[in-house]
Design a protein around this motif. Structure first.
Motif, PDB file in Angstrom:
ATOM      1  N   GLU A  11     -65.414  46.579 -82.047  1.00  0.00           N
ATOM      2  CA  GLU A  11     -65.622  47.203 -80.747  1.00  0.00           C
ATOM      3  C   GLU A  11     -64.457  48.148 -80.466  1.00  0.00           C
ATOM      4  O   GLU A  11     -63.302  47.760 -80.575  1.00  0.00           O
ATOM      5  CB  GLU A  11     -65.709  46.127 -79.670  1.00  0.00           C
ATOM      6  CG  GLU A  11     -66.410  46.576 -78.436  1.00  0.00           C
ATOM      7  CD  GLU A  11     -66.716  45.417 -77.511  1.00  0.00           C
ATOM      8  OE1 GLU A  11     -65.865  45.151 -76.626  1.00  0.00           O
ATOM      9  OE2 GLU A  11     -67.772  44.786 -77.671  1.00  0.00           O
ATOM     10  N   ILE A  12     -64.775  49.389 -80.136  1.00  0.00           N
ATOM     11  CA  ILE A  12     -63.747  50.397 -79.845  1.00  0.00           C
ATOM     12  C   ILE A  12     -63.897  50.836 -78.395  1.00  0.00           C
ATOM     13  O   ILE A  12     -64.982  51.243 -77.979  1.00  0.00           O
ATOM     14  CB  ILE A  12     -63.904  51.645 -80.752  1.00  0.00           C
ATOM     15  CG1 ILE A  12     -63.891  51.269 -82.231  1.00  0.00           C
ATOM     16  CG2 ILE A  12     -62.815  52.667 -80.437  1.00  0.00           C
ATOM     17  CD1 ILE A  12     -64.243  52.446 -83.146  1.00  0.00           C
ATOM     18  N   GLN A  13     -62.805  50.748 -77.659  1.00  0.00           N
ATOM     19  CA  GLN A  13     -62.778  51.231 -76.284  1.00  0.00           C
ATOM     20  C   GLN A  13     -62.196  52.644 -76.284  1.00  0.00           C
ATOM     21  O   GLN A  13     -61.102  52.855 -76.816  1.00  0.00           O
ATOM     22  CB  GLN A  13     -61.893  50.328 -75.412  1.00  0.00           C
ATOM     23  CG  GLN A  13     -62.360  48.904 -75.310  1.00  0.00           C
ATOM     24  CD  GLN A  13     -63.589  48.760 -74.448  1.00  0.00           C
ATOM     25  OE1 GLN A  13     -63.783  49.500 -73.492  1.00  0.00           O
ATOM     26  NE2 GLN A  13     -64.448  47.816 -74.800  1.00  0.00           N
ATOM     27  N   ILE A  14     -62.936  53.587 -75.739  1.00  0.00           N
ATOM     28  CA  ILE A  14     -62.420  54.953 -75.665  1.00  0.00           C
ATOM     29  C   ILE A  14     -62.580  55.494 -74.248  1.00  0.00           C
ATOM     30  O   ILE A  14     -63.398  55.004 -73.475  1.00  0.00           O
ATOM     31  CB  ILE A  14     -63.122  55.904 -76.667  1.00  0.00           C
ATOM     32  CG1 ILE A  14     -64.592  56.105 -76.310  1.00  0.00           C
ATOM     33  CG2 ILE A  14     -62.961  55.411 -78.081  1.00  0.00           C
ATOM     34  CD1 ILE A  14     -65.261  57.227 -77.068  1.00  0.00           C
ATOM     35  N   GLU A  15     -61.769  56.483 -73.957  1.00  0.00           N
ATOM     36  CA  GLU A  15     -61.892  57.198 -72.694  1.00  0.00           C
ATOM     37  C   GLU A  15     -62.514  58.555 -72.984  1.00  0.00           C
ATOM     38  O   GLU A  15     -62.330  59.116 -74.064  1.00  0.00           O
ATOM     39  CB  GLU A  15     -60.524  57.364 -72.045  1.00  0.00           C
ATOM     40  CG  GLU A  15     -59.917  56.047 -71.622  1.00  0.00           C
ATOM     41  CD  GLU A  15     -58.610  56.236 -70.890  1.00  0.00           C
ATOM     42  OE1 GLU A  15     -58.498  57.209 -70.112  1.00  0.00           O
ATOM     43  OE2 GLU A  15     -57.710  55.425 -71.114  1.00  0.00           O
ATOM     44  N   GLU A  16     -63.239  59.066 -72.035  1.00  0.00           N
ATOM     45  CA  GLU A  16     -63.910  60.362 -72.182  1.00  0.00           C
ATOM     46  C   GLU A  16     -62.925  61.454 -72.622  1.00  0.00           C
ATOM     47  O   GLU A  16     -63.250  62.295 -73.451  1.00  0.00           O
ATOM     48  CB  GLU A  16     -64.558  60.752 -70.847  1.00  0.00           C
ATOM     49  CG  GLU A  16     -65.486  61.942 -70.919  1.00  0.00           C
ATOM     50  CD  GLU A  16     -66.832  61.642 -71.549  1.00  0.00           C
ATOM     51  OE1 GLU A  16     -67.354  62.555 -72.221  1.00  0.00           O
ATOM     52  OE2 GLU A  16     -67.345  60.523 -71.395  1.00  0.00           O
TER      53      GLU A  16
END
Length: 136
Positions: A11-16
């Protein structure tokens, strides 16, 4: 926050604001939105956010090829919307080589790190090849 799920990366959390748009695309890749993630210094991943199974190992070429240089044409400068060279980051993809690892110096990625715009260009410079061995 956007959550991407991937077999390879979990799972990868990214910001716009991390998303790099490649308006001209990347040859052979049907997606134009990517993120960069560190692997082991100096290696990074360039990951398609629309299909995280599409990912390339990249590095900045200057550590291994300090003389590496090229000029950007006006069209690419316009696409990148860069006001100065300091806004730009250069990466090359890594490939297997019979003697180790090679870098594709012929087709670098140029990224405006401030505006998150990227292009992959094809250099017509005969000094560079698609599989340049990285010497340790």
């Amino acid at each position: 926050m956007i959550t991407l799920k991937s077999e390879r990366f979990g799972e990868i959390q990214i910001e716009e604001k991390e998303i790099i748009h490649f308006p001209l695309g990347i040859p052979g890749v049907p997606f134009d939105r990517f993120i960069i993630r560190d692997l082991i210094e100096p290696v990074k991943w360039l990951i398609a956010i629309d299909d995280t199974d599409i990912a390339m190992l990249i590095i900045s070429p200057f550590k291994y090829f300090p003389e590496y240089s090229f000029e950007l044409n006006d069209e690419i400068v316009t696409v990148l919307n860069a006001k100065s060279e300091e806004e730009l980051e250069i990466y090359v993809s890594l490939l297997k080589h019979e003697d180790g690892v090679a870098a594709n110096l012929k087709s670098p990625f140029v990224i405006n790190k401030n505006k998150k715009i990227g292009v992959q260009i094809l250099l017509e410079d005969d000094r560079y090849s698609f599989k340049e061995l990285i010497k340790k």
